[in-house]
Structures are given as C-alpha cells and as structure tokens.
Design a protein around this motif. Sequence first.
Motif: not given
Length: 277
Positions: A159-160, A165-166, A169-171, A260-261
């Motif tokens: 879900v964007p 989402e953050v 991307g870091l993973m 939000p998560l």
Amino acid sequence: MPSPSESYLLDFHARLAGVTSRWFASAPVEVEGATARSSYALLEAVVPHDARPLTVLDLACGDGHLLELLARRGQPGLSLVGLDMSAHELAVARTRLAGAATLIQGRAQSLPLGDASVDVVLSHLALMLMDDVETVLAELRRVLKPGGRVSIVVGGDLVPGNALEVFSGLMKSAAEVPPMRLGDPRVRSVDGLRALFAEGFVDVTVRSLSVQGDGPPRQVWESLLTTYDADRLSPAAQASLEAAFLQAVAPLRRSDGNVPLRWGMRQLTATHQARAT
C-alpha cells in the motif's frame, strides 16, 4: 527433515511465539468500503452461527488467537482443531485455549485428519509461507467435506504512502543477505491464487484488505523489525536501519504522534466442490 525455509520459520517462531497476533489481533481492516475489527475477525465470521455440528480447522494456528475467537462463542456443536508445526506456538495456544480446541503439531502437507472430516478450514498469514503448496491444497480437498468452505488471509500488494513503503525502500539497500524465498509466489498474486484454487473449489472470491497498524514511530519500527527479512539482518544492520527509518518517517508523523502503517493483505474464500459420482 524440515526444509531450509521451514527450519528458519521454526527458529523464528521459537524466538517470537505469538508475534503475529501481537501485531494483528487488534489492527482494524479496511475492506470493500467498510472497517472490520481485525483480519482474524474476518476469518472468524466465515464460520456459521448455528447449532449443527461443525468441525473447524485452523491451519497454522500459531498461538491460538483465531481459535479463541471461535471458542468465545460458546457455540454448541462447534469442534475446533488447530494445527501448527511450531511446538513453541502450540505451547502458547494450549495455555490460551485451556482445552477448548484440539491442538496438533504437524505439517499442512500431511494433515493427520480423516477424509471429508472438516466443515471449514481457516488460515491466517500462513499459506504464502508453505512449501509445496499444491500438496497442501490437495490435503485441504481431502479433509474438507463436500460443500465445506476454506478461507485464508495472505499477504497482498504494498500500500503506497505509509511507513511500510518507506521501510521496504530502505530494506532494498540495507539487506546483507538475499531475501528468503518463502512459499510459492503464486500465493502472492490474485491470478496465482485463483489458478491454485481452480481445481476442486467453486465460488472463489478474493478481497483486498488494508490492515491498519498505525502507532508511534518506534512501535511501528518494532512491528516491522519482526518481518522475516529484517529479522535476518545482523544487530548492527538492524540498528542502522532503525535510525534511517525513524528519520525517513518523521514527515509522516501526525498531530497525534502516530505514523500511518498499512499492511496489504488478501482474503480468499472458496467452497469445496463435491466430486461427481
């Protein structure tokens, strides 16, 4: 002998028994314009409320939270069975359920249940992790009565616009080890799910779920740290990832202090088709 992926999952759930219900038992779910209490509650609702005898199998039951929801009904004729390969999860479930369900240690690929003995099979965030999913589905067809129902919750699309989402991307840049390929990739798409359940099942529906895990940044981080890929990072890599994550989600923080998560999931429900005679 357990496969490499099963060995990892057994170790993970020995260290973190009960972690799935910890994060999702009270997480509201947006589904088809409505809000449900939790992803577990969506599965619990599949079981009919009536007095006829019903046997319900919770496949990969974990710490028994879903079985507890059903046991709380006090419904006459409702027989509950939970199967899991983790002795540690089952130990928690036994304490939780206090005899309200029959708990079995075993694998979904070889169910210790009779043919046509189960009315409803439920499974929460497990089918997408299982080896040899076609054998699992063959076992479900074997143990389900004609007209019996199966309902599963599995992971869905990202879900964007939220902390997950953050984190994802870091993973991609933080991972020291390649992602572990758990389960069959077909379970992770709508088309793949429909193809897998095309044999022996009818009335197949797939619903998209958005599970809300909002909370303070560090609480959200704790939940993300218990994802399988993050769990496999070294302590130093986890600490570095945490610092980067907390900095990156700061702009998402709301006036209540939470970020939000959203966990994208799917619920598939289908009916076992009676064999032609």
